[in-house]
Every structure is written in C-alpha cells, then in structure tokens.
Design a protein around this motif. Structure first.
Motif, PDB file in Angstrom:
ATOM      1  N   LEU A 515      49.805  78.228  68.990  1.00  0.00           N
ATOM      2  CA  LEU A 515      48.601  77.936  69.768  1.00  0.00           C
ATOM      3  C   LEU A 515      47.328  77.902  68.921  1.00  0.00           C
ATOM      4  CD1 LEU A 515      49.228  80.146  72.945  1.00  0.00           C
ATOM      5  CD2 LEU A 515      49.476  77.658  72.750  1.00  0.00           C
ATOM      6  N   VAL A 516      47.328  78.557  67.742  1.00  0.00           N
ATOM      7  CA  VAL A 516      46.100  78.705  66.951  1.00  0.00           C
ATOM      8  C   VAL A 516      45.394  77.383  66.659  1.00  0.00           C
ATOM      9  CG1 VAL A 516      45.221  79.355  64.673  1.00  0.00           C
ATOM     10  CG2 VAL A 516      46.685  80.926  65.923  1.00  0.00           C
ATOM     11  N   PRO A 517      46.054  76.343  66.126  1.00  0.00           N
ATOM     12  CA  PRO A 517      45.300  75.124  65.757  1.00  0.00           C
ATOM     13  C   PRO A 517      44.631  74.433  66.931  1.00  0.00           C
ATOM     14  CG  PRO A 517      47.668  74.739  65.625  1.00  0.00           C
ATOM     15  CD  PRO A 517      47.475  76.208  65.794  1.00  0.00           C
ATOM     16  N   GLY A 591      53.174  83.637  50.765  1.00  0.00           N
ATOM     17  CA  GLY A 591      52.693  83.093  52.028  1.00  0.00           C
ATOM     18  C   GLY A 591      51.271  82.560  51.962  1.00  0.00           C
ATOM     19  N   PRO A 592      50.268  83.386  51.596  1.00  0.00           N
ATOM     20  CA  PRO A 592      48.897  82.875  51.532  1.00  0.00           C
ATOM     21  C   PRO A 592      48.696  81.756  50.511  1.00  0.00           C
ATOM     22  CG  PRO A 592      48.886  85.261  51.683  1.00  0.00           C
ATOM     23  CD  PRO A 592      50.309  84.860  51.473  1.00  0.00           C
ATOM     24  N   ALA A 593      49.359  81.859  49.339  1.00  0.00           N
ATOM     25  CA  ALA A 593      49.196  80.799  48.337  1.00  0.00           C
ATOM     26  C   ALA A 593      49.772  79.485  48.854  1.00  0.00           C
ATOM     27  CB  ALA A 593      49.880  81.213  47.037  1.00  0.00           C
ATOM     28  N   LEU A 594      50.993  79.539  49.382  1.00  0.00           N
ATOM     29  CA  LEU A 594      51.609  78.339  49.939  1.00  0.00           C
ATOM     30  C   LEU A 594      50.854  77.869  51.177  1.00  0.00           C
ATOM     31  CD1 LEU A 594      53.980  76.316  49.897  1.00  0.00           C
ATOM     32  CD2 LEU A 594      55.291  77.972  51.252  1.00  0.00           C
ATOM     33  N   GLY A 595      50.453  78.823  52.023  1.00  0.00           N
ATOM     34  CA  GLY A 595      49.722  78.468  53.233  1.00  0.00           C
ATOM     35  C   GLY A 595      48.383  77.823  52.930  1.00  0.00           C
ATOM     36  N   GLY A 606      44.847  64.959  58.024  1.00  0.00           N
ATOM     37  CA  GLY A 606      44.596  64.960  59.455  1.00  0.00           C
ATOM     38  C   GLY A 606      45.642  65.708  60.265  1.00  0.00           C
ATOM     39  N   LEU A 607      46.225  66.753  59.684  1.00  0.00           N
ATOM     40  CA  LEU A 607      47.264  67.535  60.368  1.00  0.00           C
ATOM     41  C   LEU A 607      46.990  69.019  60.127  1.00  0.00           C
ATOM     42  CD1 LEU A 607      49.881  67.136  62.072  1.00  0.00           C
ATOM     43  CD2 LEU A 607      51.161  67.347  59.933  1.00  0.00           C
ATOM     44  N   VAL A 608      45.914  69.523  60.692  1.00  0.00           N
ATOM     45  CA  VAL A 608      45.511  70.894  60.434  1.00  0.00           C
ATOM     46  C   VAL A 608      46.500  71.898  61.013  1.00  0.00           C
ATOM     47  CG1 VAL A 608      44.121  71.172  62.528  1.00  0.00           C
ATOM     48  CG2 VAL A 608      43.500  72.435  60.462  1.00  0.00           C
ATOM     49  N   GLY A 609      47.250  71.515  62.052  1.00  0.00           N
ATOM     50  CA  GLY A 609      48.177  72.449  62.685  1.00  0.00           C
ATOM     51  C   GLY A 609      49.502  72.608  61.983  1.00  0.00           C
ATOM     52  N   GLY A 610      49.786  71.757  60.982  1.00  0.00           N
ATOM     53  CA  GLY A 610      51.103  71.796  60.342  1.00  0.00           C
ATOM     54  C   GLY A 610      51.444  73.149  59.753  1.00  0.00           C
ATOM     55  N   VAL A 611      50.502  73.774  59.053  1.00  0.00           N
ATOM     56  CA  VAL A 611      50.778  75.050  58.403  1.00  0.00           C
ATOM     57  C   VAL A 611      51.003  76.146  59.440  1.00  0.00           C
ATOM     58  CG1 VAL A 611      48.319  75.604  58.182  1.00  0.00           C
ATOM     59  CG2 VAL A 611      49.966  76.655  56.641  1.00  0.00           C
ATOM     60  N   PHE A 612      50.265  76.121  60.546  1.00  0.00           N
ATOM     61  CA  PHE A 612      50.444  77.148  61.573  1.00  0.00           C
ATOM     62  C   PHE A 612      51.791  77.013  62.275  1.00  0.00           C
ATOM     63  CE2 PHE A 612      45.795  76.930  61.145  1.00  0.00           C
ATOM     64  CZ  PHE A 612      45.511  78.268  60.954  1.00  0.00           C
ATOM     65  N   TRP A 613      52.236  75.789  62.467  1.00  0.00           N
ATOM     66  CA  TRP A 613      53.554  75.609  63.082  1.00  0.00           C
ATOM     67  C   TRP A 613      54.670  76.000  62.107  1.00  0.00           C
ATOM     68  CZ3 TRP A 613      51.094  70.364  64.523  1.00  0.00           C
ATOM     69  CH2 TRP A 613      50.234  70.560  65.615  1.00  0.00           C
ATOM     70  N   ALA A 617      57.596  78.916  62.603  1.00  0.00           N
ATOM     71  CA  ALA A 617      59.019  78.808  62.263  1.00  0.00           C
ATOM     72  C   ALA A 617      59.487  80.022  61.460  1.00  0.00           C
ATOM     73  CB  ALA A 617      59.272  77.521  61.482  1.00  0.00           C
ATOM     74  N   MET A 618      58.654  80.510  60.525  1.00  0.00           N
ATOM     75  CA  MET A 618      59.009  81.714  59.768  1.00  0.00           C
ATOM     76  C   MET A 618      59.083  82.933  60.684  1.00  0.00           C
ATOM     77  SD  MET A 618      59.591  81.092  56.597  1.00  0.00           S
ATOM     78  CE  MET A 618      59.406  82.700  55.853  1.00  0.00           C
ATOM     79  N   ALA A 619      58.184  82.999  61.668  1.00  0.00           N
ATOM     80  CA  ALA A 619      58.231  84.115  62.621  1.00  0.00           C
ATOM     81  C   ALA A 619      59.510  84.066  63.444  1.00  0.00           C
ATOM     82  CB  ALA A 619      57.004  84.074  63.534  1.00  0.00           C
ATOM     83  N   ALA A 620      59.980  82.853  63.760  1.00  0.00           N
ATOM     84  CA  ALA A 620      61.245  82.727  64.496  1.00  0.00           C
ATOM     85  C   ALA A 620      62.420  83.209  63.643  1.00  0.00           C
ATOM     86  CB  ALA A 620      61.450  81.275  64.924  1.00  0.00           C
TER      87      ALA A 620
END
Length: 650
Positions: A515-517, A591-595, A606-613, A617-620
């Motif tokens: 939901l964040v992005p 995580g932060p470096a890759l993120g 133009g895909l700001v939500g990609g990293v949050f999604w 997936a990692m949380a799943a």
C-alpha cells in the motif's frame, strides 16, 4: 499416612536440624515458631511452613518478623523454607509430581520485572542509538543534495541507500566478533557496550562535520564497525531476567526504546538541521552554521551518547557468569561519589547469607543504608554480597560449547527467519524517509520527461515533505509503535504465546508494503509541485503505518526471544546474539543498498512502487519461513558439569 502428617513430619525434621545447627558458635537461643514473645537481643527463628494455599515472599515474612520483634533487637535471622514455596508450581507432599498452580497464565506487569535498575540503564544506553540513527534520516536526503546539488533525485536516492547501509555493513563484519569478545572472560558484556557507545559518539561528531559524501560514508562505517551493542544488550537482558514469564516484557524494552528514539530523533533532526536556512533571522549570518549546516543535530546526538556512556560506566553491572563479582572501577567510583552526598543513617535492609541446605535460605536483617540496594554497600562487600546473592551466582556451566556445534537445525531456521524480517523492515525504514522527501510528480514538468502515468501500477513521485514534516511523519511511526507496545503486545503475547503471536504478525507486512507507494496518489490540499498536504494525506500515512507498526510491534520482540531461546548452550549465548546481529546487519546492508538502487531506477522509469512490491514479496517469504521455527529452551545441548536451572525459572 495423610498429606498433613507427612507435612508435619517434614517440618519437624527441618526444625530439629535447624536447632542443631543454630547452637554452633552462638550463645543466643533459638525460639520455636509458636512462641509469642521474645526477649531483647534474642534471635527469632521463624520457620514458616508454607501451605499450598498460602505463598509468602521474603518481604511478607520479614514484615511478620518486624511485628513480632522488639525494636531494640540487635540482630534477627529469618529462615525460609524456599523449597516448599516455588513461585509457579506446587509440590504434592505425598510424592505426586509438580503441577501448575494456575490454569491460566497471568499477565506480567512492568512492576513485576526483576532488577529494574539494571534494565533502566540498558534501556537508556539503547535509547541513545536509535535517536542518533533516526535523527539523521530526517535530513539525509537534503544533506546529500547539499554535498553536490547537481545530482538528480535518482542518484541521491541511491546514495541515501548506500549511506544507510554502510553502518550495518560494518556491523555485519564485526558483530559476531563483538559477540565472542562479550563471551570472553577477559572483556565481558559491559566492556563491549562501552566501546560501542564511544565509537558511535566519535562517528556522530565526524558525520556532522562532513562536507563530502565519502567523509560521511567513512564515519558511518566507523560507527558500525565499533558497535555490536544490540546483540550484547539482548544477552544482558536474558541474563538479568532468567524467568521465561518475564521475557515478553523484558525483551519488549529494546523495541520500545527504538520507538521512543523514532519519536524524538526525527523531530530533533528536522528542527536542528540547517539552522541558517531554516531560521535565517537568527542564524543566517553565523559562519559556523553556513559552513556546517548539519552539525547541530549531530552534536546534540553526541551529547545523548556521552550521557549514556557515563551512565553505563557508573551503573551497569557485568552479567557474564565468570565475571560477576569482579572488581569494577566504574561501580566503585559511583559508590564513592554517592557516599559523599548520601545522608548518613541506618535502616533495616535484607542481606542474604549462605544457604545452610538445599531448601533453606537464610536472610539476615542488619542495619545498612540504603534499604533496598546492594549497590551502595562498600565496594569490597558489595561485589562479594552481590555475587553471593545473585540467583545465577553459581555458574551454570563449566565448559564452552564449540563453535561448530552452535548451528543446530533450530538455530539455522531461526536465523533464516531473522534475515527475512531484518531485510524487509530495514529496507522499508531506509526508503520511507526517502519516499517522503521525494518531490511530488508534476504533470506540467514530468520526471522522467514525457512520462504519463498508467494506473494502477505505472506512476511515480513521492510526497515532497520538508525535513520538519519528514520528522513529524516518522514520529507518527514511533507514537503508534510505543502505544501498541505498552497496551496491546503484553496482553496478546500472554494470551497467544510468543510463537503464535509472532507468526500472526507476519501476515501484516506484505499488506503494508503493497500500500505504501499509493500514498503518492492520495489527493492533496496543495497542487504540484508543492509538498503533499491535507487531512487525507496524513490519515493515509497513519493508516499504512498502523498496519506496518502493528506487525513490527509483535515481530521484533518475538524474534529476539526466539533467537535467545534457540541458543543450544548458555556458554554461547553472546555468540548466538552476535550471530543474530550479524545476520540482521547483513540483511540491513543488502536490503537498503539494493532498495535504494531499485528506488532510483523506479523513479527514472516511472515505476516508484516496484521496490515496495519487491519488499512485500520478501515479507511473504519471511512469513513462510516463520512457520518452520520453534521456541527452544536455551539449553538443548548438555555438557559435562552443567547445572540444571531452578525449576521455578522455567
């Protein structure tokens, strides 16, 4: 024979044994428990037969002694049959096995925690560090722009990820080493914590006076390399609080302290950063703030670290089995300082003497000052008496488990789960302030050029908040967290248990990250490119954070307890916590470096939500791994010479 007669027989045998021992080397006469009065100077021996229906602690028994004894007594000795009064279980005197005293578990209150003074010192030491880390997050994006203003936002986002990850990267390489040093007999826990606080203090000052990116990166690495405190503090809490029934409260202290730092740190960072630009009428002409605009918040953070360093040196006690009771210069200095200001006087206090048998504890009532603390006795006596009176003063083990035997199936599975949890929480924490600071998408001047959003997934931009607003938004995260930790977690953990509540909370993380992005799409009261504003924006921020922080509230203390209890042997407790911190540091580095890199790439595409999604997936994955762990007992491998814990501590 009835249980009552068995009980009376046991009590009579204990009375005869105690009377025989009491006659050796003492002219004072022992008085039977049914005698109603005593003469001045006599020794009153209260032999308390503790029935299954009445459990009396030391304070209650001592109060009875004070009531029965004349005030002019010179000395009184109180003998307690502790073998018959275990706190959580009752013994069937006819030979039956131990059975639970209560069918339902009582929620442990904060006031019930043992050794509160030591827990307070550890908590204050821990508070100084998240306060430092979260303070710089409020202005890091703008500080990096100040380093080199020509860089695009995508590069700034990548640099922020690297700078955030550098601290944990250095921790990854040194955390296990600090864990081994903390387990050693030549250093111990306290030494490692003092080194960590000092190293962080130096790094914070250096970071505040940095004018280039590489300088800031160097000092961040220095702070991480010298700081292995989180794992050592967890080790000390587990050694201060042995009983499992207290763990849900005790291990909640560190995450709760983190949330306090999250509340205070960003606000301080947002208010104190760039004072010449934020308050030009007051500081606009001061060369110091023009040359070092981000020194002020770091100097304040250094002050907090200095206070924590002095507090730990003076008040923190060593918990290592082999080092308890050793000479501690800091404790001795503190005792001499307090003795200079303390009002001289005497009062009744309790000093535990050597036990005369396996089930008999002897407590001497003698005039010392102050009443409730062994820490204020003379230095030599204090070290000896604290060592003698500590529940763990007798070493529980004489051998050290080899390093190769640490990695049992449960340890390995717990560390894997720990990796996933640290990865997605650390990545979110590093990206959250960057996302809040990222400029709002402006259709009139799109970035990337010519980009047109295509919902629901193709969109870009952040919230464009200024440092003070970023600080408030991050403080909201802390307020929600500490509220849940104080009022929700203890009750739910007591009702559901550590493992079940831990697994349930893992379901919340994928939802929050997904939901964040979409916060960048919430209607704003101000038009682009102005920062997002209005009640809808802040309500959406609070709603998303409520889901994420609820999961974190249950996950972090639960994960700490699981890591603590998966330890195969007490001799490697510090090492296992060091391993846990190394795994966490590795995850919070990658995580932060890759993120940060993926976030910058998403902004440029133009895909700001990609990293949050991707984080969702990692949380799943962490959710799936969480169902493969179990809660251990901290002593699964037994070596020769190991001593069993008191049943009451289980």
């Amino acid at each position: 024979m009835s249980k009552r007669s068995d009980y009376d027989g046991v009590q009579s045998e204990d009375r005869r044994a105690l009377n025989r021992e009491g006659e050796e080397g003492d002219d004072e006469s022992l008085v039977d428990s049914d005698k109603e009065s005593v003469d001045d100077g006599d020794v009153l021996d209260l032999e308390l037969g503790i029935h299954s229906s009445a459990y009396n602690d030391v304070d209650a028994a001592a109060a009875a002694l004070l009531t029965a004894s004349p005030p002019s007594r010179a000395r009184a000795t109180l003998n307690l049959d502790t073998g018959a009064a275990l706190p959580d279980r009752r013994q069937d005197l006819a030979g039956d096995s131990l059975r639970p005293a209560h069918s339902s578990q009582k929620v442990v209150a904060w006031r019930d925690l043992p050794r509160k003074k030591q827990l307070v010192v550890i908590t204050l030491a821990r508070l100084s560090e998240p306060l430092v880390q979260t303070s710089l997050q409020a202005y890091m994006f703008y500080q990096l722009q100040w380093f080199e203003s020509s860089l695009p936002d995508s590069v700034i986002a990548s640099q922020a990820g690297i700078l955030h990850a550098s601290f944990t990267a250095a921790q990854f390489f040194t955390a296990m080493l600090w864990g081994r040093v903390a387990d050693s007999t030549w250093a111990g826990r306290k030494t490692v914590i003092l080194i960590g606080l000092l190293g962080t203090l130096v790094s914070v000052i250096g970071y505040g006076f940095s004018t280039k990116f590489y300088q800031a990166l160097l000092f961040r690495c220095l702070g991480g390399a010298t700081n292995g405190n989180v794992g050592v503090m967890r080790t000390m809490i587990s050694e201060v609080v042995h009983e499992k029934k207290y763990q849900s409260r005790a291990f909640l202290l560190l995450p709760m302290t983190f949330n306090i730092g999250v509340i205070i740190g960003p606000i301080l960072g947002g208010i104190l950063s760039d004072p010449a630009g934020s308050y030009p009428d007051i500081f606009g002409n001061m060369d110091f703030f023009l040359q070092f605009p981000y020194a002020a918040p770091n100097l304040v953070s250094a002050g907090f670290l200095l206070i924590a360093l002095v507090m730990c040196w003076l008040f923190l006690e060593e918990t290592h089995d082999a080092l308890r009771g050793k000479r501690d210069l800091g404790i001795i200095v503190r005792q001499k300082i307090t003795s200079m200001f303390k009002r001289q006087g005497t009062s009744i206090a309790y000093t535990r003497l050597r036990s005369r048998g396996n089930s008999i504890s002897t407590v001497e009532m003698s005039p010392i000052s102050p009443r409730d603390s062994l820490e204020d006795l003379p230095p030599a006596a204090t070290q000896h008496q604290r060592h003698a009176s500590s529940p763990g003063s007798k070493r529980r083990y004489t051998q050290t488990l080899p390093f190769r035997r640490i990695f049992t199936w449960n340890v390995t599975g717990t560390l894997i789960t720990h990796f996933f949890l640290a990865f997605h929480i650390g990545t979110f924490n590093s990206l959250w302030f960057v996302f809040l600071s990222t400029p709002v998408y402006d259709p009139a001047n799109p970035d990337p050029p010519g980009f047109v959003p295509h919902l629901p997934f193709r969109f870009t931009g952040g919230l464009g908040l200024q440092p003070r607003s970023v600080g408030i938004a991050m403080a909201v995260l802390g307020v929600i967290g500490i509220t849940l930790q104080l009022f929700l977690y203890p009750r739910m953990s007591s009702r559901l248990g550590t493992l079940r509540s831990y697994r349930l909370c893992l379901f919340l993380f994928p939802v929050a990250y997904a939901l964040v992005p979409f916060l960048s799409l919430v209607p704003s009261a101000s038009a682009p490119p102005s920062p997002k504003s209005g009640w809808a924006v802040w309500a959406a921020i609070a709603g998303v954070l409520l889901v994420q922080v609820t999961g974190r509230t249950f996950a972090l203390p639960g994960q700490t307890i699981l890591v603590n209890n998966c330890t195969p042997h007490p001799s490697v407790l510090g090492t296992v916590h060091g391993l846990g911190q190394s795994v966490s540091s590795f995850a919070r580095t990658v995580g932060p470096a890759l993120g940060g890199w993926l976030y910058g790439l998403g902004l440029s595409r133009g895909l700001v939500g990609g990293v949050f999604w991707g984080i969702a997936a990692m949380a799943a994955c962490g959710l799936v791994a969480g169902f493969g762990v179990r809660e251990g007992d901290g002593h699964e491998i037994w070596l020769g010479g190991d001593e069993a814990e008191d049943e009451g501590l289980k």
